[in-house]
Design a protein around this motif. Sequence first.
Motif, PDB file in Angstrom:
ATOM      1  N   ALA A 237      34.440  34.123  41.853  1.00 47.43           N
ATOM      2  CA  ALA A 237      35.563  33.475  42.537  1.00 47.43           C
ATOM      3  C   ALA A 237      35.765  34.156  43.887  1.00 47.43           C
ATOM      4  CB  ALA A 237      36.840  33.564  41.698  1.00 47.43           C
TER       5      ALA A 237
ATOM      6  N   THR B 231      40.930  35.340  43.842  1.00 43.34           N
ATOM      7  CA  THR B 231      41.663  36.598  43.697  1.00 43.34           C
ATOM      8  C   THR B 231      42.310  36.921  45.036  1.00 43.34           C
ATOM      9  OG1 THR B 231      40.064  37.441  42.082  1.00 43.34           O
ATOM     10  CG2 THR B 231      41.528  39.040  43.119  1.00 43.34           C
TER      11      THR B 231
ATOM     12  N   ASN C 274      42.318  45.577  32.297  1.00 42.24           N
ATOM     13  CA  ASN C 274      41.642  44.355  31.857  1.00 42.24           C
ATOM     14  C   ASN C 274      41.972  44.018  30.407  1.00 42.24           C
ATOM     15  OD1 ASN C 274      40.127  43.055  33.943  1.00 42.24           O
ATOM     16  ND2 ASN C 274      38.737  44.803  33.990  1.00 42.24           N
TER      17      ASN C 274
ATOM     18  N   LEU D 138      38.234  38.509  39.839  1.00 38.31           N
ATOM     19  CA  LEU D 138      37.738  37.414  39.006  1.00 38.31           C
ATOM     20  C   LEU D 138      36.249  37.204  39.266  1.00 38.31           C
ATOM     21  CD1 LEU D 138      40.577  34.766  39.424  1.00 38.31           C
ATOM     22  CD2 LEU D 138      40.049  36.066  37.355  1.00 38.31           C
TER      23      LEU D 138
ATOM     24  N   SER E 236      45.953  31.828  41.082  1.00 41.41           N
ATOM     25  CA  SER E 236      45.115  32.971  41.441  1.00 41.41           C
ATOM     26  C   SER E 236      45.512  34.207  40.661  1.00 41.41           C
ATOM     27  CB  SER E 236      45.238  33.256  42.948  1.00 41.41           C
ATOM     28  OG  SER E 236      46.594  33.508  43.292  1.00 41.41           O
ATOM     29  N   ARG E 237      44.624  35.183  40.678  1.00 46.26           N
ATOM     30  CA  ARG E 237      44.951  36.519  40.184  1.00 46.26           C
ATOM     31  C   ARG E 237      45.381  37.351  41.382  1.00 46.26           C
ATOM     32  NH1 ARG E 237      40.877  39.948  36.442  1.00 46.26           N
ATOM     33  NH2 ARG E 237      41.786  38.498  34.905  1.00 46.26           N
TER      34      ARG E 237
ATOM     35  N   MET F 203      42.063  29.883  37.245  1.00 43.75           N
ATOM     36  CA  MET F 203      42.391  30.491  38.535  1.00 43.75           C
ATOM     37  C   MET F 203      41.225  30.281  39.493  1.00 43.75           C
ATOM     38  SD  MET F 203      44.249  33.983  37.197  1.00 43.75           S
ATOM     39  CE  MET F 203      43.059  34.205  35.869  1.00 43.75           C
TER      40      MET F 203
END
Length: 356
Positions: free
Chosen positions: A121, A34, A14, A118, A60-61, A31
């Motif tokens: 999300a 995830t 992180n 996230l 997105s992540r 974003m």
Amino acid sequence: MKIDLTDTSSGKINKALVQARRAIGTPAIGMVLTLVIVTDEENAYDALKAANEASREHPSRKLVVIKRVSRSPRDRAQARLDAEVRVGTAAGTGETVVLRLYGEVINHAQSVVLPLLLPDAPVVVWWPIDAPTDPANDPLGALGQRRVTDTYAAEHPIEELKGRAAAYTPGDTDLSWTRITPWRSMLAAALDQIACEVTSAEVEGEEYNPSVELLAMWLADRLKIPVKRSGSQGPGLTAVRLATDCGPIVLDRADGSLATLSIEGQPDRAVALKRRETSELIAEELRRLDPDDTYASALRYGVDRLGAPAAAEKPAADKADESAAQESAAQEPPKKAAPEKAAGAAKAPAKKAAAK
């Protein structure tokens, strides 16, 4: 930008994400979800490439979880986490974290992934290969609102479909189902143009292709008609034939890109029906995060309730021979019992009476 971390932790990852964003001059990246990709080293590149292309539509992540199998017992007892943090052009639109798990940490992948999700999300979990039998009860699958599998990548696709039906949970979906979206749209549009009753259907495609089974189950479930499957050389789905009381409707795609739609009383039309890349399939699945009730209904209809493939049916000549033999047997008078058997049958009651 790319940052390599060896023998790290979720907290350090992180921090590396924040550091990378500041380094490229973008403290915040918008974003919307995830995407957790669970795969192996061999298929990680293709899966991540497809996810990066899909991220142009859905920033997105992306968390790529790769479970590395250790060779020696000593290595299997040692837990280690390596990571690659990618931000900017190397990560498509959004952020990418490639996680490589070793040793005991393999059995606790959800503990590594959970701090990297996230906040506030939605989470989508995708297995390009080797999906669990029950995705919703998998430790990583339990983190997601949507769980994407691909029965086409399974060793036994048809048996895999049966397992998916037995373990279905709202939120499950299959890329083999996503592949037939253009076919379903085209057939629905064709039926809207006529006021006829559909009496039966035939779906033609490659053998052991789960998309063929899913399209046949969808037709049988929605139209309440018998559906037969027939084999072809492909690629993928090649034709759908609907029998109606106004004449046949045929959607034929022999080359995998351009199809011909034929409706009785109308001129033939050429329609674009190309086979889509994995990135397009993933992008379509990320557009909707609610349960797909139509997929659930078609899946639960069951493969076993469909008509047998045409290849498994007997030739018409064999059927005619069988029916002629049955008619001949029905017309033949019953044979009389042999004298010895009749005498034995007559003696049997006498022996029983003597015994009494």
